[in-house]
Design an enzyme around this catalytic site. Structure first.
Site, mmCIF file in Angstrom:
data_model
loop_
_atom_site.group_PDB
_atom_site.id
_atom_site.type_symbol
_atom_site.label_atom_id
_atom_site.label_comp_id
_atom_site.label_asym_id
_atom_site.label_seq_id
_atom_site.Cartn_x
_atom_site.Cartn_y
_atom_site.Cartn_z
ATOM 1 N N THR A 28 43.308 37.839 42.744
ATOM 2 C CA THR A 28 42.391 37.634 43.862
ATOM 3 C C THR A 28 42.269 36.154 44.190
ATOM 4 O O THR A 28 42.152 35.771 45.359
ATOM 5 C CB THR A 28 40.999 38.205 43.510
ATOM 6 O OG1 THR A 28 41.141 39.589 43.224
ATOM 7 C CG2 THR A 28 40.022 38.020 44.652
ATOM 8 N N HIS A 58 44.884 35.100 46.482
ATOM 9 C CA HIS A 58 44.567 35.458 47.866
ATOM 10 C C HIS A 58 43.596 34.444 48.471
ATOM 11 O O HIS A 58 43.724 34.050 49.623
ATOM 12 C CB HIS A 58 43.954 36.862 47.935
ATOM 13 C CG HIS A 58 44.917 37.948 47.599
ATOM 14 N ND1 HIS A 58 45.978 38.270 48.399
ATOM 15 C CD2 HIS A 58 44.988 38.778 46.524
ATOM 16 C CE1 HIS A 58 46.661 39.265 47.856
ATOM 17 N NE2 HIS A 58 46.086 39.591 46.706
ATOM 18 N N GLU A 81 36.827 34.973 36.233
ATOM 19 C CA GLU A 81 37.129 35.355 34.852
ATOM 20 C C GLU A 81 36.753 34.184 33.944
ATOM 21 O O GLU A 81 37.012 33.032 34.275
ATOM 22 C CB GLU A 81 38.614 35.690 34.720
ATOM 23 C CG GLU A 81 39.062 36.770 35.700
ATOM 24 C CD GLU A 81 40.537 37.140 35.566
ATOM 25 O OE1 GLU A 81 41.230 36.537 34.730
ATOM 26 O OE2 GLU A 81 40.997 38.023 36.313
ATOM 27 N N CYS A 115 20.415 50.609 44.326
ATOM 28 C CA CYS A 115 21.045 51.526 45.291
ATOM 29 C C CYS A 115 21.402 52.834 44.574
ATOM 30 O O CYS A 115 21.355 52.934 43.351
ATOM 31 C CB CYS A 115 22.286 50.900 45.924
ATOM 32 S SG CYS A 115 23.695 50.770 44.794
ATOM 33 N N ILE A 164 40.199 53.959 41.205
ATOM 34 C CA ILE A 164 39.626 53.108 40.152
ATOM 35 C C ILE A 164 39.358 51.725 40.711
ATOM 36 O O ILE A 164 40.255 51.085 41.261
ATOM 37 C CB ILE A 164 40.591 52.961 38.965
ATOM 38 C CG1 ILE A 164 41.066 54.321 38.456
ATOM 39 C CG2 ILE A 164 39.922 52.144 37.838
ATOM 40 C CD1 ILE A 164 40.056 55.113 37.691
ATOM 41 N N THR A 165 38.153 51.256 40.533
ATOM 42 C CA THR A 165 37.819 49.911 40.956
ATOM 43 C C THR A 165 36.850 49.322 39.942
ATOM 44 O O THR A 165 35.999 50.025 39.405
ATOM 45 C CB THR A 165 37.218 49.913 42.385
ATOM 46 O OG1 THR A 165 37.089 48.568 42.839
ATOM 47 C CG2 THR A 165 35.873 50.597 42.436
#
Lengths: 354, 354, 354, 354
Positions: free
Chosen positions: C50, C53, C74, C106, C297-298
């Protein structure tokens, strides 16, 4: 099946009378295969704790068996004949054996619970078993195995299946586990737990001989309740947390109590060992307030357990060989029974000589 | 929160001393909301069996409570003030209440098991409760409810959650079920079981008053162990099959035994009722050979159970109103306690008058 | 927290403008800990895909980030200050970090699905991240780790959690598995699959560099789709059976198709890799007639995944060190980004120097 | 079985040639029961959508069928003869029929997945079916039913099983659900969802005729995608939440897309309808970031689904009668096929006259 290919008689160990003891005798080789049966040439048979009960002719044996009968239910062998409707197995296949012969049409069989079939017959208990050169079994009960796997390993896959079934009651990979009782199935469970990344693995038993094997199979901590306060030791070892899973393999009330004491809230207890009497449980504190789950485990899931067990062996995730401590000729079976009754062996295999 | 909006004092029922009895008194309205707390104006509070224990000052109460303290933990009310960090609730929201105040950081809280939080505090036991005009609770414990739902229904959602939690231990839709014990939670469990298509639904209790309610809530068969051989009746009714699920709501050893006797092989037993003493179980025949699963159930899953419970009420799948047999002013609480102790009421709600 | 104990400034890597690139700068050390926050001294930060990106400032980054902001999510570090309401962590604790900062109220957070919190904020994307000497995070996001575990391992536990989450979509111990894509998370998944007794483990990737690592981490068979017909090879290797589980780590449509082709009827596919475009699927033949299950999956289950991940490392079931191919001073971060963009590194850690 | 008890010929509807159409003809009554087969006197046969495909002789039919063959696979009937090894069924038993004739020994059959047997044969497709006065089937495929249940209900239990299987992909009691497609199975799914306390139940279809039935079966909201923006309507109706479960019964890409759009994060999609072409899916946003689960559903779990389906009917939780809109003599089958092709019937049953 052309009957002329086989001898008419073979050596077999039978329960002859309704009394203690077993006896080597000549026995007819099984004939008249049903359309969905196979005949197996037994290469190795293995002695189970149940066989010791049968030897001693305890209450359970007296209630379930009708002698004379060939005993034994663990086995690795080669198919030598197949029934007319058997197309998925062939002569020459190496097989292990599922002991539970199911009816196939009761509610349990019809809903994926064949291991608790309402009309089950057990090999070596209700029908002629595996302590012989040949045994006739339903094709479904003959589990094909890779040919590079040793006969003695095939012969202990049935109890290995019990271990696999118990370990997989829930997914314990990456979780702590206590295995109470390091008999053959307990020791196999240690190997499976290790192979699937459970940990730490704690094992209790009152036999130092067995605890030595427990270490070999991968236990991180072994404890002898005769010599130490198991509960305190486990709580200390786990920073007071206890264990996420308990696999009860002993059937002993003190071990069961210890298991329920140290299982963490939210954990589970799988019960395989058979207590001889009722067990007194503190359901309120041990079960309800801890919100645990309990699983009664019997037999092997037919046949999910077999598929998993086979793959664990095939891919070398588990090595069962260290547990086969002794092998004898079938005719020397008394030696094996003697060692087992004295607690000086783990698994003993018998070799038919015909 | 501008404190001037609220009275400084309110009526409340408190445990004043470490002895039996409860007492109506003036008590300060809670002040000093924490950033994640809310203040609720209690519209209805409902009496729980635990409150009877507290009234009687039994061993459990003596071990857990430090008087003086406002008792009561079931409630429907309206939010009248929110802490500085509360953004998902607002003044005017109608709420029911989760009784377990969790720490949020223990292993259980961190793994979806908040209902067995290691550091739990219970409303009306460890902190001031709901038998008053106002109660201060963590925002998380205030469960928003639709405004068209009656206050008295909101006030019994906490025990309803226990019932939902127990019924959903496994998916019993299209399965037979025995509910042992038709107290308030058992009766609610009947309603849930009916709403989710379980059947037949069999219920046992030793009170005819309760068995009448069991029928009203949807039980297909009700049995009084004082008057009939429950095991035989259930086996006859189910063509010898027994039941696929048992929900144990009584805590009584005979009922627990009956449940284990009639549960089918492959079925499950969910235990909610709290036995006062150890229970003797035939683990071999009842649990292991039948390969059943046992679930210890406590509290409500936070907050999956609440979401399901709310939806069952919102969509009119379940109607709890018949179970609210009596309502009294808060000042008349003794009437409600008296009826409950005599077994002449199911749920009694109290109405604060401030 | 006594602010005087810390420097007021630190080195940090920030996204300064809405354009490609990152920049080393002086940045204020976080102040004003909230009551439930902790301040962590970053010992190692690790570079995630990420972050590449974000470096390149792609469409996703442009849509989600508001520069200027410290990037990186991380990390392994040591707690140097705790908020006033934090009692379960203390100064000196070693911690890894969960990247997803959840709202806690939530529906998802309230039902055990915090990893898909509706109001999630991501460290290093929405709030200041870990490429700095100090980072301020909610106490819940600081996962305590044993002090004997190396900082660099702590710094890659977040992606390791992704791998653990994916592998545990179902219990694959004793089952065959295909892992498509051998990036860092795919490689970690191999290690986990191996540690939990899955097998055979097959891995595909178009990079030989990565396939070499795949073998090291325990893959039984590695295949390069550029050089071989992956589907045929897998079917041959598995005696025509295919695999029981597919873990999709590439996001590449051809790999996804291959996975669905070779997954066995009754098996499952876990999807972690993010396809950039819609994917065309043969739902009829691949999903419905094969009766498979698919899991999106996340992130990491908060916090079940962390507990399991930690235990797998603590008990030495998994060794992640071989995957940390490079480490640089924070000021040399460009070297690490360069290697990763060229596909010449697996995990690169950065060492703050303040 | 004494063959003389039965006529030698019967009326039957057969596919005679490899071309469109079906034909009423004289056909021999099945003889030579295998040891595990039963002969059933068909009381009612019901027309399935698959039979329409066979009628039209589409690509699928041409690929799977070898005329001449008696078609039809749904049926309620009475056992008139049993094979020599059949002991759990007897002459006079009322039965419904499972269409999938399984091999019993493939990996799927051996692991509880008989519904995806690798060697399956389908009644009325690969072997003579139920559009006749007599049909010969394996005893396992004859599901005994209570004698007080009407023949026409027995005749539609096979598709009812599909509905039950789909609804029970996960436990949706107390959860919101969208059912896309209100054909016979979709309508049955509504009834099941209602019976198990799912809610709200939303249904979409492009036929007003079907939507009227959807309301009758218990849908809380019905939507016609031709006339309304389904996604917006569902989001509005659910306060922006979407639905927790989607049961896809249409096989139409737009409906599939709508389902994935409105399923909540953390929810699931069960796919039963068979798309004719590949479907383009946004795996990233619809599946992975929402962390949903997808289930491919085919056939009925053998035989868990049958047990549940039977109990739902037996205990009157579900009433299927409203869905049987028409019944004709077997000889008038063309009328039934015509109505179904025109979308003017739900379930049509045929009555053999022999």
């Amino acid at each position: 099946m052309t009957d002329e290919n086989f001898p008419t008689e073979m050596s077999a160990i039978i329960k002859k009378e309704k009394q203690p003891g077993l006896e080597l005798t000549n026995w007819p080789v099984p004939r008249n295969l049903g359309p969905q049966e196979v005949l197996v040439n037994v290469k190795r048979a293995s002695i189970c704790g149940t066989d010791l009960h049968i030897y001693k002719w305890d209450q359970w044996s007296a209630a379930h068996m009708e002698p004379p009968l060939v005993v034994g239910h663990e086995m690795g062998g080669e198919i030598v004949a197949v029934g007319s409707d058997v197309h998925h197995l062939k002569i020459g296949d190496h097989v292990s054996v599922e002991t539970h012969i199911t009816c196939g049409h009761c509610m349990q069989c019809l809903t994926g619970n064949g291991h608790i079939c309402e009309n089950v017959k057990i090999l070596g208990v209700h029908v002629d078993g595996t302590y012989a050169s040949y045994v006739k079994i339903p094709a479904l009960n003959a589990i094909p195995m890779p040919k590079n796997m040793p006969w003695e390993v095939l012969s202990i896959m049935e109890p290995f299946g019990n271990a696999v079934h118990t370990v997989f009651a829930e997914d314990i990979s990456g979780k702590s586990v206590l295995i109470t009782g390091a008999g053959p199935i307990g020791l196999m469970a240690i190997a499976v737990a290790k192979a699937i990344g459970a940990g730490p693995i704690i094992t209790t038993d009152i036999s130092e001989y067995r605890l030595d094997f427990a270490k070999k199979m991968g236990a991180d901590l072994v404890l002898n309740p005769k010599e130490t306060d198991v509960i305190n030791e486990i709580l200390t070892y786990t920073d007071g947390e206890g264990v996420e899973a308990v696999l009860e393999m002993s059937g002993a009330e003190p071990a069961i109590h210890q298991g329920f004491e140290v299982v963490q809230p939210g954990g589970h207890v799988a019960l395989l060992g058979l207590p001889q009497n009722n067990v007194s449980l503190n359901l309120t504190d041990w079960v309800i307030f801890k919100a645990i789950r309990i699983y009664g485990i019997t037999g092997r899931r037919m046949f999910e357990t077999w598929f998993r067990a086979r793959k664990l062996l095939q891919t070398n995730r588990v090595n069962l060989k260290p547990l086969i401590t002794h092998s004898f000729k079938l005719s020397e079976f008394e030696k094996g029974f003697d060692l087992l009754m004295k607690g000086k062996a783990v698994k003993v295999t018998l070799i038919p000589e015909d």
